[in-house]
Design a protein around this motif. Structure first.
Motif, PDB file in Angstrom:
ATOM      1  N   GLU A   1       0.813  -1.213   0.000  1.00  0.00           N
ATOM      2  CA  GLU A   1       0.000   0.000   0.000  1.00  0.00           C
ATOM      3  C   GLU A   1       0.845   1.261   0.000  1.00  0.00           C
ATOM      4  O   GLU A   1       0.384   2.327  -0.414  1.00  0.00           O
ATOM      5  N   TRP A   2       2.078   1.151   0.478  1.00  0.00           N
ATOM      6  CA  TRP A   2       2.948   2.314   0.601  1.00  0.00           C
ATOM      7  C   TRP A   2       3.982   2.393  -0.511  1.00  0.00           C
ATOM      8  O   TRP A   2       4.834   3.287  -0.506  1.00  0.00           O
ATOM      9  N   ASN A   3       3.883   1.475  -1.469  1.00  0.00           N
ATOM     10  CA  ASN A   3       4.795   1.494  -2.603  1.00  0.00           C
ATOM     11  C   ASN A   3       4.155   2.042  -3.874  1.00  0.00           C
ATOM     12  O   ASN A   3       4.759   1.980  -4.939  1.00  0.00           O
ATOM     13  N   VAL A   4       2.954   2.569  -3.753  1.00  0.00           N
ATOM     14  CA  VAL A   4       2.297   3.208  -4.891  1.00  0.00           C
ATOM     15  C   VAL A   4       2.804   4.644  -5.016  1.00  0.00           C
ATOM     16  O   VAL A   4       3.376   5.207  -4.078  1.00  0.00           O
ATOM     17  N   ASP A   5       2.590   5.264  -6.195  1.00  0.00           N
ATOM     18  CA  ASP A   5       3.039   6.634  -6.418  1.00  0.00           C
ATOM     19  C   ASP A   5       2.306   7.604  -5.504  1.00  0.00           C
ATOM     20  O   ASP A   5       1.091   7.491  -5.309  1.00  0.00           O
ATOM     21  N   GLN A   6       3.062   8.538  -4.965  1.00  0.00           N
ATOM     22  CA  GLN A   6       2.458   9.586  -4.148  1.00  0.00           C
ATOM     23  C   GLN A   6       1.468  10.400  -4.972  1.00  0.00           C
ATOM     24  O   GLN A   6       0.379  10.732  -4.513  1.00  0.00           O
ATOM     25  N   ASP A   7       1.855  10.727  -6.195  1.00  0.00           N
ATOM     26  CA  ASP A   7       1.002  11.493  -7.102  1.00  0.00           C
ATOM     27  C   ASP A   7       1.012  10.781  -8.456  1.00  0.00           C
ATOM     28  O   ASP A   7       2.002  10.864  -9.198  1.00  0.00           O
ATOM     29  N   PRO A   8      -0.074  10.068  -8.808  1.00  0.00           N
ATOM     30  CA  PRO A   8      -0.106   9.336 -10.084  1.00  0.00           C
ATOM     31  C   PRO A   8       0.178  10.229 -11.287  1.00  0.00           C
ATOM     32  O   PRO A   8       0.677   9.756 -12.312  1.00  0.00           O
ATOM     33  N   ALA A   9      -0.147  11.510 -11.186  1.00  0.00           N
ATOM     34  CA  ALA A   9       0.081  12.431 -12.306  1.00  0.00           C
ATOM     35  C   ALA A   9       1.541  12.862 -12.402  1.00  0.00           C
ATOM     36  O   ALA A   9       1.945  13.479 -13.394  1.00  0.00           O
ATOM     37  N   ASP A  10       2.331  12.563 -11.362  1.00  0.00           N
ATOM     38  CA  ASP A  10       3.734  12.980 -11.353  1.00  0.00           C
ATOM     39  C   ASP A  10       4.597  11.830 -10.838  1.00  0.00           C
ATOM     40  O   ASP A  10       4.899  11.745  -9.639  1.00  0.00           O
ATOM     41  N   PRO A  11       5.021  10.945 -11.730  1.00  0.00           N
ATOM     42  CA  PRO A  11       5.830   9.790 -11.306  1.00  0.00           C
ATOM     43  C   PRO A  11       7.134  10.185 -10.623  1.00  0.00           C
ATOM     44  O   PRO A  11       7.699   9.411  -9.849  1.00  0.00           O
ATOM     45  N   GLU A  12       7.626  11.392 -10.907  1.00  0.00           N
ATOM     46  CA  GLU A  12       8.871  11.839 -10.304  1.00  0.00           C
ATOM     47  C   GLU A  12       8.712  12.164  -8.814  1.00  0.00           C
ATOM     48  O   GLU A  12       9.693  12.365  -8.113  1.00  0.00           O
ATOM     49  N   ALA A  13       7.463  12.245  -8.366  1.00  0.00           N
ATOM     50  CA  ALA A  13       7.213  12.606  -6.965  1.00  0.00           C
ATOM     51  C   ALA A  13       7.610  11.502  -5.997  1.00  0.00           C
ATOM     52  O   ALA A  13       7.738  11.734  -4.797  1.00  0.00           O
ATOM     53  N   GLY A  14       7.794  10.279  -6.509  1.00  0.00           N
ATOM     54  CA  GLY A  14       8.184   9.179  -5.646  1.00  0.00           C
ATOM     55  C   GLY A  14       6.985   8.455  -5.056  1.00  0.00           C
ATOM     56  O   GLY A  14       5.824   8.798  -5.297  1.00  0.00           O
ATOM     57  N   THR A  15       7.276   7.454  -4.245  1.00  0.00           N
ATOM     58  CA  THR A  15       6.228   6.627  -3.657  1.00  0.00           C
ATOM     59  C   THR A  15       5.725   7.233  -2.352  1.00  0.00           C
ATOM     60  O   THR A  15       6.292   8.188  -1.829  1.00  0.00           O
ATOM     61  N   ARG A  16       4.670   6.630  -1.827  1.00  0.00           N
ATOM     62  CA  ARG A  16       4.092   7.132  -0.576  1.00  0.00           C
ATOM     63  C   ARG A  16       5.084   7.030   0.573  1.00  0.00           C
ATOM     64  O   ARG A  16       5.190   7.949   1.388  1.00  0.00           O
ATOM     65  N   TRP A  17       5.804   5.909   0.661  1.00  0.00           N
ATOM     66  CA  TRP A  17       6.729   5.759   1.789  1.00  0.00           C
ATOM     67  C   TRP A  17       7.881   6.747   1.697  1.00  0.00           C
ATOM     68  O   TRP A  17       8.382   7.223   2.722  1.00  0.00           O
ATOM     69  N   GLU A  18       8.310   7.078   0.481  1.00  0.00           N
ATOM     70  CA  GLU A  18       9.401   8.030   0.320  1.00  0.00           C
ATOM     71  C   GLU A  18       8.983   9.439   0.731  1.00  0.00           C
ATOM     72  O   GLU A  18       9.821  10.242   1.148  1.00  0.00           O
ATOM     73  N   ASN A  19       7.702   9.750   0.595  1.00  0.00           N
ATOM     74  CA  ASN A  19       7.207  11.085   0.913  1.00  0.00           C
ATOM     75  C   ASN A  19       6.598  11.180   2.307  1.00  0.00           C
ATOM     76  O   ASN A  19       6.078  12.238   2.689  1.00  0.00           O
ATOM     77  N   PHE A  20       6.672  10.088   3.059  1.00  0.00           N
ATOM     78  CA  PHE A  20       6.043  10.094   4.381  1.00  0.00           C
ATOM     79  C   PHE A  20       6.771  11.031   5.339  1.00  0.00           C
ATOM     80  O   PHE A  20       7.995  11.107   5.371  1.00  0.00           O
ATOM     81  N   ASP A  21       5.995  11.757   6.119  1.00  0.00           N
ATOM     82  CA  ASP A  21       6.515  12.572   7.216  1.00  0.00           C
ATOM     83  C   ASP A  21       5.579  12.439   8.411  1.00  0.00           C
ATOM     84  O   ASP A  21       4.349  12.387   8.247  1.00  0.00           O
ATOM     85  N   PHE A  22       6.158  12.375   9.610  1.00  0.00           N
ATOM     86  CA  PHE A  22       5.337  12.577  10.794  1.00  0.00           C
ATOM     87  C   PHE A  22       4.784  13.994  10.727  1.00  0.00           C
ATOM     88  O   PHE A  22       5.396  14.884  10.128  1.00  0.00           O
ATOM     89  N   GLU A  23       3.651  14.220  11.337  1.00  0.00           N
ATOM     90  CA  GLU A  23       3.085  15.564  11.267  1.00  0.00           C
ATOM     91  C   GLU A  23       2.352  15.953  12.538  1.00  0.00           C
ATOM     92  O   GLU A  23       1.875  15.103  13.299  1.00  0.00           O
ATOM     93  N   LEU A  24       2.317  17.259  12.746  1.00  0.00           N
ATOM     94  CA  LEU A  24       1.489  17.863  13.789  1.00  0.00           C
ATOM     95  C   LEU A  24       0.254  18.431  13.119  1.00  0.00           C
ATOM     96  O   LEU A  24       0.350  19.105  12.089  1.00  0.00           O
ATOM     97  N   ALA A  25      -0.910  18.129  13.672  1.00  0.00           N
ATOM     98  CA  ALA A  25      -2.160  18.657  13.137  1.00  0.00           C
ATOM     99  C   ALA A  25      -2.988  19.226  14.282  1.00  0.00           C
ATOM    100  O   ALA A  25      -2.681  19.023  15.459  1.00  0.00           O
ATOM    101  N   CYS A  26      -4.015  19.964  13.940  1.00  0.00           N
ATOM    102  CA  CYS A  26      -4.990  20.430  14.923  1.00  0.00           C
ATOM    103  C   CYS A  26      -6.201  19.515  14.836  1.00  0.00           C
ATOM    104  O   CYS A  26      -6.772  19.344  13.760  1.00  0.00           O
ATOM    105  N   ALA A  27      -6.574  18.912  15.946  1.00  0.00           N
ATOM    106  CA  ALA A  27      -7.703  17.984  15.972  1.00  0.00           C
ATOM    107  C   ALA A  27      -8.956  18.645  16.525  1.00  0.00           C
ATOM    108  O   ALA A  27      -9.846  17.977  17.041  1.00  0.00           O
ATOM    109  N   GLU A  28      -9.017  19.959  16.448  1.00  0.00           N
ATOM    110  CA  GLU A  28     -10.188  20.712  16.906  1.00  0.00           C
ATOM    111  C   GLU A  28     -10.666  21.574  15.739  1.00  0.00           C
ATOM    112  O   GLU A  28      -9.853  22.203  15.053  1.00  0.00           O
ATOM    113  N   LEU A  29     -11.976  21.593  15.491  1.00  0.00           N
ATOM    114  CA  LEU A  29     -12.505  22.411  14.398  1.00  0.00           C
ATOM    115  C   LEU A  29     -12.454  23.870  14.835  1.00  0.00           C
ATOM    116  O   LEU A  29     -13.327  24.365  15.531  1.00  0.00           O
TER     117      LEU A  29
END
Length: 499
Positions: free
Chosen positions: A284-312
């Motif tokens: 599941e993580w070896n598919v293209d990050q952006d199908p329209a841009d093969p140069e963007a790499g795979t999902r695992w290559e573009n993975f980052d931990f992230e901080l988000a806001c969980a409140e609306l």
């Protein structure tokens, strides 16, 4: 009269016969509707059973299909020390409530099928059943008690504050519409105080109290960078509305409340690079990050931990994303060394600086480091033109050879360097811009060079190791047509002649 009575009796019998026919006809219709109703009930009950099977298959099948994209399963295991306890609590809760969910769905739809309407079935009235009531009260109560106690144990393990003696990194996260400001302590390891009344949108957005020297080396980062296997304490607050500090992969989630600081403590256990390699093992993580841009790499290559806001928190809520990078201790130290103090890079000598125009200890220390770097570079240089150290902080009273009080700190750096390198001989040179008379500029530059040399002599440097020379306006390093250029040309230099 008799004939009339007979007629009426016959008419009444006729009416009775007609009504009996109608009753018979209605009875036949009713019997047909009952049959239709029974057939409808049977069909509905059957479709409910089919729906139950399809629904449960969909629930279980979708969970299995997306197992490698759900937190806590497959590759998305906890990236923090405490996260395993939370995942275990969640899994135990999921198993228990999942069993209840499946059983209740089966019973709900099976009873709808089994007890569908049937004209031959007589309903039984049961006012109560002590055994059933005890069972359906006691079992949920025991399960809930177990989950609550287990939850309290996990909470008490996860939420205690750090001991003052612990080796911990403390950072501060301030949420606002719609971003996060992440403040780190500088070399002193301590976060300075702040006061919301000091907030200045342009110069001091966090309201840092610069009278507290601990704020002077604090810096604000554009991303969260943390070392692996090091305990982190996050101060969490908000400047406007309710936000939520959410690090999903680390199982960190805490409200950011205006006027009520909160905190969370966690220890990252895996670097971003290693987590990516962990994801790499799953299709599941070896598919293209952006199908329209093969140069963007795979999902695992573009993975980052992230901080988000969980409140609306408003219409820009979606944009409160910040990258979190977990690195080795060496990489963290190198990254931190490159960060600039917010006070010195943005607030120093501005209208929000309580020490505007004053020289601070940290200024002196920074100038010393700057001089040392330039001096070492000059020592290594082979070209004579590169063996010059510009004394940026040696200044004079206007139109005078008299040194300003702050010049001594830079000259003390020169003295220290000469005492540590006893074979060096030097030339102290003075320079001016082209404003005014050239002869007077030459005279002034010579006097200033002599003043610098005299300070060195007075502090133990032998006269045989140095000479002073004024060059006036003859050696500009910038355009004298601009004020900035003229300021650069008014300078004092320290040149290594031999070593």
């Amino acid at each position: 009269m008799t004939a009339l009575v007979i007629f009426l009796i016959v008419l009444l019998l006729f009416i009775i016969l007609v009504q009996l026919g109608r009753v018979t006809e209605l009875s036949a219709k009713i019997r047909g509707e009952e049959d239709a109703e029974e057939q409808g009930n049977n069909r509905t009950a059957l479709w409910l059973v089919i729906f139950m099977i399809a629904f449960l298959v969909f629930c279980i099948g979708s969970a299995y299909y997306y197992r490698n994209s759900m937190l806590g399963y497959g590759p998305l295991t906890s990236a923090s020390e405490h996260g395993w306890a939370l995942d275990n609590l969640f899994n135990v809760t999921l198993v228990l409530t999942g069993i209840v969910f499946v059983l209740t769905q089966i019973l709900l739809f099976w009873y709808s099928y089994k007890y569908r309407h049937n004209k031959n079935r007589v309903g039984a009235f049961v006012s109560h059943n002590n055994t059933i009531e005890v069972v359906w009260t006691a079992i949920p109560a025991l399960v809930m008690t177990f989950l609550v106690v287990k939850g309290l144990i996990v909470w008490n393990d996860v939420m205690p504050d750090v001991d003052p003696s612990e080796d911990v990194i403390e950072i501060e996260a301030t949420g606002y519409q719609f971003a996060w400001d992440i403040r780190y302590p500088g070399p002193d390891g301590k976060i300075g105080t702040k006061d919301y009344q000091l907030i200045n949108p342009g110069l001091n957005p966090l309201g840092l109290d610069f009278t507290d020297v601990k704020t002077h080396d604090d810096f604000i980062a554009d991303k969260i960078v943390l070392p692996v296997d090091k305990k982190v304490r996050v101060r969490i607050t908000s400047k406007d509305v309710l936000h939520n500090f959410f690090l999903p992969h680390f199982r960190v989630k805490m409200d950011a409340i205006p006027g009520l600081p909160t905190y969370f403590i966690f220890t990252p256990t895996i670097t971003t690079a290693d987590y990516r390699q962990q994801l790499r093992e799953y299709p599941e993580w070896n598919v293209d990050q952006d199908p329209a841009d093969p140069e963007a790499g795979t999902r695992w290559e573009n993975f980052d931990f992230e901080l988000a806001c969980a409140e609306l928190c408003g219409k820009g809520h979606y944009s409160m994303r910040k990258v979190v990078e977990i690195v080795s201790q060496e990489e963290y130290d190198a990254w931190k060394a490159q960060q600039n103090s917010f006070y010195f890079s943005s607030a120093r000598n501005s209208d929000v600086d309580p020490y505007k125009g004053q020289l601070l200890d940290i200024d002196i220390a920074n100038r010393s480091k700057e001089f040392d770097a330039k001096f070492i570079e000059a020592l290594k240089a082979e070209d004579a033109d590169d063996r010059i150290v510009r004394l940026d902080y040696v200044t004079f009273e206007t139109g005078s050879p008299n040194l300003t009080a702050d010049s001594k700190y830079e000259l003390d750096n020169v003295i220290k360097a000469l005492k540590e390198n006893t074979t060096i001989t030097t030339e102290v040179s003075g320079h001016t811009d082209n404003t005014g008379d050239a002869a007077k500029n030459m005279e002034l530059s010579q006097a200033r060079a002599m003043a610098v040399m005299q300070y060195l002599l007075d502090n133990g440097i032998d006269s045989s190791r140095m000479n002073a020379k004024g060059y006036g306006q003859t050696r500009p390093v910038a355009d004298n047509e601009t004020e900035e250029g003229r300021q650069q040309n008014r300078r004092t230099e320290f040149k290594i002649i031999s070593q």
